[in-house]
Write a protein that holds these residues in place. Structure first.
Motif, PDB file in Angstrom:
ATOM      1  N   TRP A   1     -30.626  12.127 -28.544  1.00  0.00           N
ATOM      2  CA  TRP A   1     -29.539  11.564 -29.336  1.00  0.00           C
ATOM      3  C   TRP A   1     -28.410  11.026 -28.479  1.00  0.00           C
ATOM      4  O   TRP A   1     -27.809  10.004 -28.803  1.00  0.00           O
ATOM      5  CB  TRP A   1     -29.011  12.592 -30.341  1.00  0.00           C
ATOM      6  N   GLN A   2     -28.106  11.706 -27.396  1.00  0.00           N
ATOM      7  CA  GLN A   2     -27.021  11.241 -26.533  1.00  0.00           C
ATOM      8  C   GLN A   2     -27.357   9.857 -25.973  1.00  0.00           C
ATOM      9  O   GLN A   2     -26.519   8.948 -26.003  1.00  0.00           O
ATOM     10  CB  GLN A   2     -26.769  12.233 -25.405  1.00  0.00           C
ATOM     11  N   ALA A   3     -28.581   9.690 -25.506  1.00  0.00           N
ATOM     12  CA  ALA A   3     -28.994   8.400 -24.964  1.00  0.00           C
ATOM     13  C   ALA A   3     -29.064   7.343 -26.064  1.00  0.00           C
ATOM     14  O   ALA A   3     -28.642   6.193 -25.864  1.00  0.00           O
ATOM     15  CB  ALA A   3     -30.346   8.531 -24.261  1.00  0.00           C
ATOM     16  N   HIS A   4     -29.582   7.710 -27.229  1.00  0.00           N
ATOM     17  CA  HIS A   4     -29.717   6.751 -28.324  1.00  0.00           C
ATOM     18  C   HIS A   4     -28.349   6.258 -28.799  1.00  0.00           C
ATOM     19  O   HIS A   4     -28.131   5.046 -28.935  1.00  0.00           O
ATOM     20  CB  HIS A   4     -30.491   7.371 -29.495  1.00  0.00           C
ATOM     21  N   ILE A   5     -27.453   7.178 -29.033  1.00  0.00           N
ATOM     22  CA  ILE A   5     -26.115   6.784 -29.491  1.00  0.00           C
ATOM     23  C   ILE A   5     -25.415   5.953 -28.420  1.00  0.00           C
ATOM     24  O   ILE A   5     -24.753   4.969 -28.729  1.00  0.00           O
ATOM     25  CB  ILE A   5     -25.301   8.013 -29.933  1.00  0.00           C
TER      26      ILE A   5
END
Length: 144
Positions: free
Chosen positions: A50-54
């Motif tokens: 999620w950190q990378a996606h956001i």
């Protein structure tokens, strides 16, 4: 309510990358709780980072809203694996766009907020044209 490049006198006409990051974070908090959209983020053996996606989505919106340079990812084609796994539907585009607009309306105002909603509508239309066929989806409600 934060203002993204408001045209009101006396406001700070500066949009920050933190505003964009907050917008994307709020949007995806709603997306992953939505019964229609959530399955596109939870399939397969790997967990979504999620950190990378956001961060990646925030980079895209900085490019779109702030005209930030150096964004070379084909966003439309980048979603092909999701469509191949579970075909996109007109309802999916309606829901994603409504969540995006609600997120912007719930925290931001001004010309750049309006631009973000217009660009989201255009991006949704382009993606729907690619995956559903030209003219198979139009945004419901008022055109933005």
């Amino acid at each position: 309510m934060a203002t993204i490049l408001s045209d009101r006198p006396g406001t700070n006409p500066t949009v920050r990358s933190t505003d964009i990051f907050e917008l994307v974070t709020r949007q995806y908090a709603d997306v992953v709780q939505d019964d229609l959209l959530e399955p596109y983020f939870t399939f397969g053996p790997d967990h979504l980072d999620w950190q990378a996606h956001i961060g990646s989505v925030a980079d895209y919106w900085q490019h779109v809203i702030l005209l930030a340079p150096d964004y070379d990812i084909d966003v439309l084609e980048g979603h092909r694996h999701l469509h191949d796994h579970r075909a996109f539907t007109p309802e999916l585009f309606d829901r994603w766009l409504q969540i995006f607009i609600d997120t912007v309306d719930g925290g931001w105002s001004g010309p750049k907020a309006t631009l973000a909603m217009k660009r989201a509508t255009g991006m949704s239309r382009a993606m729907a044209n690619r995956y559903l066929g030209h003219g198979m989806w139009k945004p419901t409600g008022a055109e933005r």
